[in-house]
Design a protein around this motif. Sequence first.
Motif, PDB file in Angstrom:
ATOM      1  N   GLY A   1       0.769  -1.233   0.000  1.00 36.58           N
ATOM      2  CA  GLY A   1       0.000   0.000   0.000  1.00 36.58           C
ATOM      3  C   GLY A   1       0.802   1.286   0.000  1.00 36.58           C
ATOM      4  O   GLY A   1       0.227   2.372   0.061  1.00 36.58           O
ATOM      5  N   TYR A   2       2.131   1.198  -0.101  1.00 37.27           N
ATOM      6  CA  TYR A   2       2.956   2.403  -0.124  1.00 37.27           C
ATOM      7  C   TYR A   2       2.984   3.028  -1.517  1.00 37.27           C
ATOM      8  O   TYR A   2       2.870   2.327  -2.537  1.00 37.27           O
ATOM      9  CB  TYR A   2       4.390   2.074   0.295  1.00 37.27           C
ATOM     10  N   ALA A   3       3.154   4.344  -1.547  1.00 38.46           N
ATOM     11  CA  ALA A   3       3.394   5.047  -2.802  1.00 38.46           C
ATOM     12  C   ALA A   3       4.885   4.953  -3.105  1.00 38.46           C
ATOM     13  O   ALA A   3       5.704   5.545  -2.396  1.00 38.46           O
ATOM     14  CB  ALA A   3       2.967   6.505  -2.686  1.00 38.46           C
ATOM     15  N   VAL A   4       5.243   4.197  -4.135  1.00 37.72           N
ATOM     16  CA  VAL A   4       6.640   3.862  -4.385  1.00 37.72           C
ATOM     17  C   VAL A   4       7.045   4.312  -5.783  1.00 37.72           C
ATOM     18  O   VAL A   4       6.313   4.100  -6.763  1.00 37.72           O
ATOM     19  CB  VAL A   4       6.891   2.346  -4.256  1.00 37.72           C
ATOM     20  N   THR A   5       8.236   4.893  -5.867  1.00 38.46           N
ATOM     21  CA  THR A   5       8.866   5.237  -7.135  1.00 38.46           C
ATOM     22  C   THR A   5      10.194   4.508  -7.222  1.00 38.46           C
ATOM     23  O   THR A   5      11.029   4.616  -6.313  1.00 38.46           O
ATOM     24  CB  THR A   5       9.115   6.750  -7.245  1.00 38.46           C
ATOM     25  N   GLY A   6      10.383   3.763  -8.286  1.00 41.07           N
ATOM     26  CA  GLY A   6      11.655   3.093  -8.527  1.00 41.07           C
ATOM     27  C   GLY A   6      12.401   3.781  -9.653  1.00 41.07           C
ATOM     28  O   GLY A   6      11.832   3.998 -10.727  1.00 41.07           O
ATOM     29  N   LEU A   7      13.655   4.122  -9.393  1.00 46.22           N
ATOM     30  CA  LEU A   7      14.487   4.788 -10.391  1.00 46.22           C
ATOM     31  C   LEU A   7      15.728   3.951 -10.654  1.00 46.22           C
ATOM     32  O   LEU A   7      16.338   3.415  -9.728  1.00 46.22           O
ATOM     33  CB  LEU A   7      14.900   6.180  -9.910  1.00 46.22           C
ATOM     34  N   ASP A   8      16.104   3.858 -11.930  1.00 46.86           N
ATOM     35  CA  ASP A   8      17.297   3.102 -12.293  1.00 46.86           C
ATOM     36  C   ASP A   8      17.886   3.685 -13.570  1.00 46.86           C
ATOM     37  O   ASP A   8      17.166   4.242 -14.412  1.00 46.86           O
ATOM     38  CB  ASP A   8      16.969   1.620 -12.503  1.00 46.86           C
ATOM     39  N   LEU A   9      19.198   3.525 -13.714  1.00 45.40           N
ATOM     40  CA  LEU A   9      19.906   4.030 -14.888  1.00 45.40           C
ATOM     41  C   LEU A   9      19.617   3.193 -16.129  1.00 45.40           C
ATOM     42  O   LEU A   9      19.762   3.674 -17.254  1.00 45.40           O
ATOM     43  CB  LEU A   9      21.407   4.025 -14.598  1.00 45.40           C
TER      44      LEU A   9
END
Length: 224
Positions: free
Chosen positions: A61-69
């Motif tokens: 239920g978390y608001a998650v942003t995943g960032l990767d190169l």
Amino acid sequence: MTEVFDAVYRGESPFGKRPPWDIGAPQPAYVALEEAGLIGGAVLDAGCGTGEDALHLAGKGYAVTGLDLSPTAISLARDKAGARGLDAVFEVADALDLKGWEGCFDTVIDSGLAHTFEGDTLRSYAAALHRACRPGAVAHILSISDRGSAEMQARLAEAIEEIPAPLPDNDEPPCLKRSADHLRHGFAEGWTVESIDETHIRGIIPTTSELLDVHAWLGRFRRS
């Protein structure tokens, strides 16, 4: 580095189709942190890879942003999110910059990104996270140790012919090695060290799918 990691995620490396950090599940250390109530607010998964840690938290239920190169890693993470019906954001971004993400996050998780940086580069990474986080945010940094790195290197060298045996120690200063002080020095500006504990990071032997837990550090840093 973009092309190097993108090639790994495309299966064009000695690891084959699966790099040893892509275990197909969240890191146990982050499962435990969530269960302990130490994840909150908007979450950044820095260096998210194919998204397992981010997707685990999105499922909670978390608001998650995943960032990767790596564009390939981000594409794979988006495919997983769609297949699982999970609402997580995945974008290509340079963790040493994070321009456009200023003041967005309350919690950071990092599974194996910080330990790829040395000296000034690690400090630049900590500064980028500082800009991306709100005051009081917490960064949880899961970083393989020298001991864990040697353990994993030895197992990979046994299993994959193209992987070299461990190299002799090059007598680098302790601050340039994967130590607790390496993390402490990297996050010295703008962050308060709340804890750096011994733990394990889970990897996989690509040729056998054997899971392997090796020694690591779990640092918790509070943004000023």
